[in-house]
Motif scaffolding. Structure first.
Motif, mmCIF file in Angstrom:
data_model
loop_
_atom_site.group_PDB
_atom_site.id
_atom_site.type_symbol
_atom_site.label_atom_id
_atom_site.label_comp_id
_atom_site.label_asym_id
_atom_site.label_seq_id
_atom_site.Cartn_x
_atom_site.Cartn_y
_atom_site.Cartn_z
ATOM 1 N N VAL A 104 73.222 13.895 31.310
ATOM 2 C CA VAL A 104 73.598 12.695 30.556
ATOM 3 C C VAL A 104 72.495 11.643 30.675
ATOM 4 C CG1 VAL A 104 75.197 10.724 30.537
ATOM 5 C CG2 VAL A 104 76.090 13.063 30.612
ATOM 6 N N ALA A 105 72.007 11.421 31.887
ATOM 7 C CA ALA A 105 70.955 10.427 32.100
ATOM 8 C C ALA A 105 69.670 10.819 31.369
ATOM 9 C CB ALA A 105 70.686 10.261 33.598
ATOM 10 N N MET A 106 69.286 12.084 31.456
ATOM 11 C CA MET A 106 68.063 12.531 30.790
ATOM 12 C C MET A 106 68.169 12.398 29.272
ATOM 13 S SD MET A 106 67.114 15.847 33.167
ATOM 14 C CE MET A 106 66.294 16.656 31.844
ATOM 15 N N LEU A 107 69.315 12.766 28.708
ATOM 16 C CA LEU A 107 69.493 12.644 27.260
ATOM 17 C C LEU A 107 69.498 11.181 26.819
ATOM 18 C CD1 LEU A 107 72.070 15.482 26.639
ATOM 19 C CD2 LEU A 107 69.793 15.309 25.607
ATOM 20 N N ALA A 108 70.086 10.311 27.635
ATOM 21 C CA ALA A 108 70.084 8.882 27.303
ATOM 22 C C ALA A 108 68.665 8.326 27.301
ATOM 23 C CB ALA A 108 70.973 8.114 28.284
ATOM 24 N N VAL A 109 67.876 8.705 28.286
ATOM 25 C CA VAL A 109 66.483 8.245 28.340
ATOM 26 C C VAL A 109 65.690 8.823 27.172
ATOM 27 C CG1 VAL A 109 64.339 8.407 29.692
ATOM 28 C CG2 VAL A 109 66.476 7.813 30.828
ATOM 29 N N MET A 110 65.901 10.107 26.887
ATOM 30 C CA MET A 110 65.206 10.728 25.750
ATOM 31 C C MET A 110 65.584 10.049 24.430
ATOM 32 S SD MET A 110 65.362 14.802 26.681
ATOM 33 C CE MET A 110 65.137 15.274 24.992
ATOM 34 N N LEU A 111 66.853 9.697 24.271
ATOM 35 C CA LEU A 111 67.299 9.012 23.058
ATOM 36 C C LEU A 111 66.604 7.659 22.917
ATOM 37 C CD1 LEU A 111 69.135 8.787 20.580
ATOM 38 C CD2 LEU A 111 70.935 7.935 22.098
ATOM 39 N N TRP A 112 66.541 6.934 24.013
ATOM 40 C CA TRP A 112 65.882 5.613 24.007
ATOM 41 C C TRP A 112 64.423 5.748 23.572
ATOM 42 C CZ3 TRP A 112 66.914 0.590 24.310
ATOM 43 C CH2 TRP A 112 65.869 -0.279 24.616
ATOM 44 N N TYR A 113 63.697 6.673 24.172
ATOM 45 C CA TYR A 113 62.288 6.843 23.844
ATOM 46 C C TYR A 113 62.083 7.467 22.459
ATOM 47 C CZ TYR A 113 60.676 5.226 28.326
ATOM 48 O OH TYR A 113 60.393 4.445 29.411
ATOM 49 N N ALA A 114 62.992 8.316 22.017
ATOM 50 C CA ALA A 114 62.878 8.922 20.686
ATOM 51 C C ALA A 114 63.022 7.858 19.603
ATOM 52 C CB ALA A 114 63.922 10.016 20.499
ATOM 53 N N ILE A 115 63.939 6.928 19.809
ATOM 54 C CA ILE A 115 64.099 5.847 18.835
ATOM 55 C C ILE A 115 62.846 4.981 18.801
ATOM 56 C CG2 ILE A 115 65.390 3.722 18.335
ATOM 57 C CD1 ILE A 115 67.900 5.250 19.369
ATOM 58 N N PRO A 121 54.255 2.863 14.567
ATOM 59 C CA PRO A 121 53.446 3.017 13.349
ATOM 60 C C PRO A 121 52.836 4.417 13.198
ATOM 61 C CG PRO A 121 52.859 0.997 14.498
ATOM 62 C CD PRO A 121 53.796 1.748 15.385
ATOM 63 N N SER A 122 52.540 5.066 14.312
ATOM 64 C CA SER A 122 51.925 6.394 14.216
ATOM 65 C C SER A 122 52.862 7.401 13.565
ATOM 66 C CB SER A 122 51.504 6.892 15.599
ATOM 67 O OG SER A 122 52.626 7.062 16.430
ATOM 68 N N VAL A 123 54.162 7.218 13.716
ATOM 69 C CA VAL A 123 55.141 8.114 13.085
ATOM 70 C C VAL A 123 55.534 7.581 11.708
ATOM 71 C CG1 VAL A 123 57.487 9.028 13.273
ATOM 72 C CG2 VAL A 123 56.005 8.983 15.273
ATOM 73 N N THR A 124 55.664 6.280 11.592
ATOM 74 C CA THR A 124 56.095 5.676 10.335
ATOM 75 C C THR A 124 55.176 6.045 9.177
ATOM 76 O OG1 THR A 124 57.009 3.811 11.571
ATOM 77 C CG2 THR A 124 56.692 3.497 9.212
ATOM 78 N N TYR A 125 53.884 6.079 9.440
ATOM 79 C CA TYR A 125 52.920 6.332 8.367
ATOM 80 C C TYR A 125 52.368 7.752 8.362
ATOM 81 C CZ TYR A 125 53.220 1.313 8.059
ATOM 82 O OH TYR A 125 53.691 0.037 7.918
ATOM 83 N N ASP A 126 52.927 8.633 9.182
ATOM 84 C CA ASP A 126 52.470 10.019 9.229
ATOM 85 C C ASP A 126 53.074 10.775 8.043
ATOM 86 O OD1 ASP A 126 51.205 12.262 10.154
ATOM 87 O OD2 ASP A 126 52.580 12.611 11.826
ATOM 88 N N ILE A 127 52.240 11.522 7.334
ATOM 89 C CA ILE A 127 52.666 12.235 6.128
ATOM 90 C C ILE A 127 52.507 13.733 6.346
ATOM 91 C CG2 ILE A 127 52.205 12.573 3.657
ATOM 92 C CD1 ILE A 127 53.283 9.810 4.234
ATOM 93 N N ALA A 128 53.513 14.499 5.916
ATOM 94 C CA ALA A 128 53.407 15.963 5.930
ATOM 95 C C ALA A 128 52.408 16.357 4.850
ATOM 96 C CB ALA A 128 54.772 16.593 5.667
ATOM 97 N N LYS A 135 56.775 12.134 7.595
ATOM 98 C CA LYS A 135 57.264 13.063 8.624
ATOM 99 C C LYS A 135 58.454 12.520 9.405
ATOM 100 C CE LYS A 135 53.226 15.858 9.700
ATOM 101 N NZ LYS A 135 52.309 16.254 10.775
ATOM 102 N N TRP A 136 58.680 11.222 9.355
ATOM 103 C CA TRP A 136 59.764 10.677 10.167
ATOM 104 C C TRP A 136 61.107 11.276 9.764
ATOM 105 C CZ3 TRP A 136 63.890 8.023 8.238
ATOM 106 C CH2 TRP A 136 63.760 7.446 6.972
ATOM 107 N N HIS A 137 61.239 11.717 8.502
ATOM 108 C CA HIS A 137 62.482 12.383 8.094
ATOM 109 C C HIS A 137 62.709 13.650 8.935
ATOM 110 C CE1 HIS A 137 61.318 10.262 4.288
ATOM 111 N NE2 HIS A 137 62.573 9.859 4.435
#
Length: 172
Positions: A104-115, A121-128, A135-137
């Motif tokens: 539970v703790a690991m998934l919560a931390v992963m969720l926080w960092y994934a968001i 910006p590196s993900v927001t403007y990354d294009i497939a 790519k953010w989709h």
């Protein structure tokens, strides 16, 4: 032993797992159709779908994350239980709770960092490249996986504490 009624969390977790299963099934069909279409286009029309390989990879990634979340719902994820099985029952219960709370703790931390990662910006403007889509989709599966897996874990804890991991004196 009579079965106890499920909590609202357990019922919601079951519905979520059914939705994940349906989405996984849809993705399997899409994956197969994409590969068949690409083979047809490549060998019959002599014009392959240039985006098929990249899209197939993203479909497989989504299916893998969904499958792991479904496995967590069914409590079928991978565990190493050989050493824990040698412990007395109270120590086994303690190990179970320790590992569940650690997950539970690991998934919560992963969720926080994934968001945070998705908002960068590196993900927001990354294009497939071949799809020409952001790519953010495709990357959304990471926080979705963390959130659904976290929900499945939290939903099953009350039920597990009353059934499988109850003390022998509770069963009488």
């Amino acid at each position: 032993m009579p079965s106890r009624p499920l909590t609202w969390l357990s019922r919601a977790s079951r519905r979520l797992a059914a939705l994940e299963q349906a989405l996984c099934s849809l993705l399997i069909v899409a994956f197969g159709a994409l590969l068949i279409a690409n083979v047809f286009a490549r060998y019959v029309l002599n014009s392959p779908l240039y985006f098929a390989n990249e899209l197939a990879v993203y479909i497989l990634i989504w299916m893998a994350f969904l499958a792991v979340s479904i496995a967590i719902h069914h409590d079928q994820h991978v565990r190493l239980t050989m050493l824990v099985g040698l412990l007395p029952a109270p120590a086994q219960r303690a190990c179970y709770w320790l590992t569940e709370l650690l997950c539970v703790a690991m998934l919560a931390v992963m969720l926080w960092y994934a968001i945070g990662w998705l908002r960068s910006p590196s993900v927001t403007y990354d294009i497939a490249i071949t799809l020409d889509w952001p790519k953010w989709h495709f990357y959304l599966i990471v926080p979705i996986f963390c959130a659904t897996s976290l929900f499945h874990l939290i939903a099953r804890l009350p039920d597990r504490s009353r059934t499988v991991f109850s003390l022998p004196s509770d069963e009488e």
